[in-house]
Scaffold this active site. Structure first.
Site, mmCIF file in Angstrom:
data_model
loop_
_atom_site.group_PDB
_atom_site.id
_atom_site.type_symbol
_atom_site.label_atom_id
_atom_site.label_comp_id
_atom_site.label_asym_id
_atom_site.label_seq_id
_atom_site.Cartn_x
_atom_site.Cartn_y
_atom_site.Cartn_z
ATOM 1 N N ASP A 36 0.866 -1.182 0.000
ATOM 2 C CA ASP A 36 0.000 0.000 0.000
ATOM 3 C C ASP A 36 0.896 1.223 0.000
ATOM 4 O OD1 ASP A 36 -1.933 2.115 0.827
ATOM 5 O OD2 ASP A 36 -3.253 0.401 1.176
ATOM 6 N N SER A 117 -16.251 -4.588 -8.200
ATOM 7 C CA SER A 117 -17.321 -3.770 -7.623
ATOM 8 C C SER A 117 -18.640 -4.145 -8.275
ATOM 9 C CB SER A 117 -17.058 -2.282 -7.880
ATOM 10 O OG SER A 117 -18.214 -1.513 -7.572
ATOM 11 N N TYR A 130 -14.245 4.460 -13.522
ATOM 12 C CA TYR A 130 -14.283 3.477 -12.431
ATOM 13 C C TYR A 130 -15.090 2.235 -12.824
ATOM 14 C CZ TYR A 130 -14.949 1.610 -7.713
ATOM 15 O OH TYR A 130 -14.967 0.794 -6.607
ATOM 16 N N THR A 165 -16.184 2.900 4.074
ATOM 17 C CA THR A 165 -14.727 3.070 4.141
ATOM 18 C C THR A 165 -14.403 4.497 3.693
ATOM 19 O OG1 THR A 165 -14.157 2.570 1.844
ATOM 20 C CG2 THR A 165 -14.488 0.667 3.303
#
Ligand SMILES: NC(=O)c1ccc[n+]([C@@H]2O[C@H](COP(=O)([O-])OP(=O)(O)OC[C@H]3O[C@@H](n4cnc5c(N)ncnc54)[C@H](O)[C@@H]3O)[C@@H](O)[C@H]2O)c1
Length: 230
Positions: A36, A117, A130, A165
């Site tokens: 990350d 997603s 996206y 999140t």
């Protein structure tokens, strides 16, 4: 302890769904390397040298979860090319690079989960790059499942609905928007990072030994359609 003494790698593991996945895998016995931008092993998943270097220390990888993600709120006519490239670089190229450098170290029985997603299947307004990138991740999942089935390596993806999140912080900060978004989900609430982490752990575990090439909806029913009475 489904992951006793197994080695896992989680991209985007410093926050949200990735962090919940890291915690769950560790709780079930795995050693987990986090890739990350913000973790100790700071690593940009769009940088092939950085990914290769981060994974070079590992001799064996049993589980790979590609969770690092980026999104932009733009429709096609307002989207510039650089932003489009950035979203695809993090979501699609990042998943590709992590898999590319992990696969040579993956034994038979190993498993990969890409975090796609729900918008890969349903679409979502003003998220052109996206949604397209997440659709590409579902296609990549199927392709990889076929390419590596012969080696006994399974490749699946999860398609989460909207999850609490930092990824959707602007919506969470606005109570009315958050309530509208939650109401879209037939189960009537947003997801938690743990909701998704549990599905990722399942797909990477031996419990899913005969599942590959699958895109699992983990979305409170969002992909099933509208639950409102007409
Ligand atoms: N939150 C949601 O509603 C939702 C819904 C469906 C899918 N997802 C997907 O879940 C994944 C995780 O998102 P989240 O909700 O946990 O968000 P998050 O913001 O909490 O976590 C995303 C992580 O990815 C890391 N990251 C971003 N770009 C990176 C890069 N170039 N290199 C390395 N790390 C990078 C960030 O530092 C962060 O730790 C993403 O792929 C996202 O598209 C999220």
């Amino acid at each position: 302890m489904r992951f006793h003494e197994l080695q896992a790698v989680v991209t985007g593991g410093a926050s949200g769904i990735g962090a919940a996945t890291v915690a769950l895998l560790r709780a079930e016995g795995a050693r987990v390397l986090v890739l990350d931008r913000t973790a100790e092993t700071a690593c940009d998943v769009t940088d092939e040298d950085a990914v290769a270097h981060a994974l070079s220390a590992l001799h064996r990888i049993d589980v790979l979860v590609t969770c690092a993600g980026a999104a932009l709120r733009k429709s096609v006519h307002e989207q510039d090319g650089a932003g489009w490239d950035h979203v695809f670089a993090v979501n699609v190229k990042g998943a590709f690079l992590a898999a590319k450098h992990a696969l040579p170290k993956m034994p038979a029985g190993a498993a990969i989960v890409h975090v796609a997603s729900v918008v890969a299947v349903t679409g979502f307004r003003q998220r052109a790059a996206y949604t397209a990138s997440k659709g590409a991740m579902v296609a990549l999942t199927r392709n990889m499942a076929l390419d590596y089935a012969g080696q006994g390596i399974r490749v699946n993806c999860v398609c989460p609905g909207f999850v609490r999140t930092p990824f959707i912080q602007p919506i969470l900060d606005d109570e009315a928007r958050a309530a509208r978004l939650a109401a879209l989900h037939p189960l009537g609430r947003l997801g938690t990072p743990e909701d998704v982490a549990k599905s990722i752990a399942f797909l990477t575990s031996a419990d899913a030994a005969w599942i590959t090439g699958h895109a699992l909806s983990v979305d409170g029913g969002l992909a099933a359609g509208h639950a409102m009475e007409i």
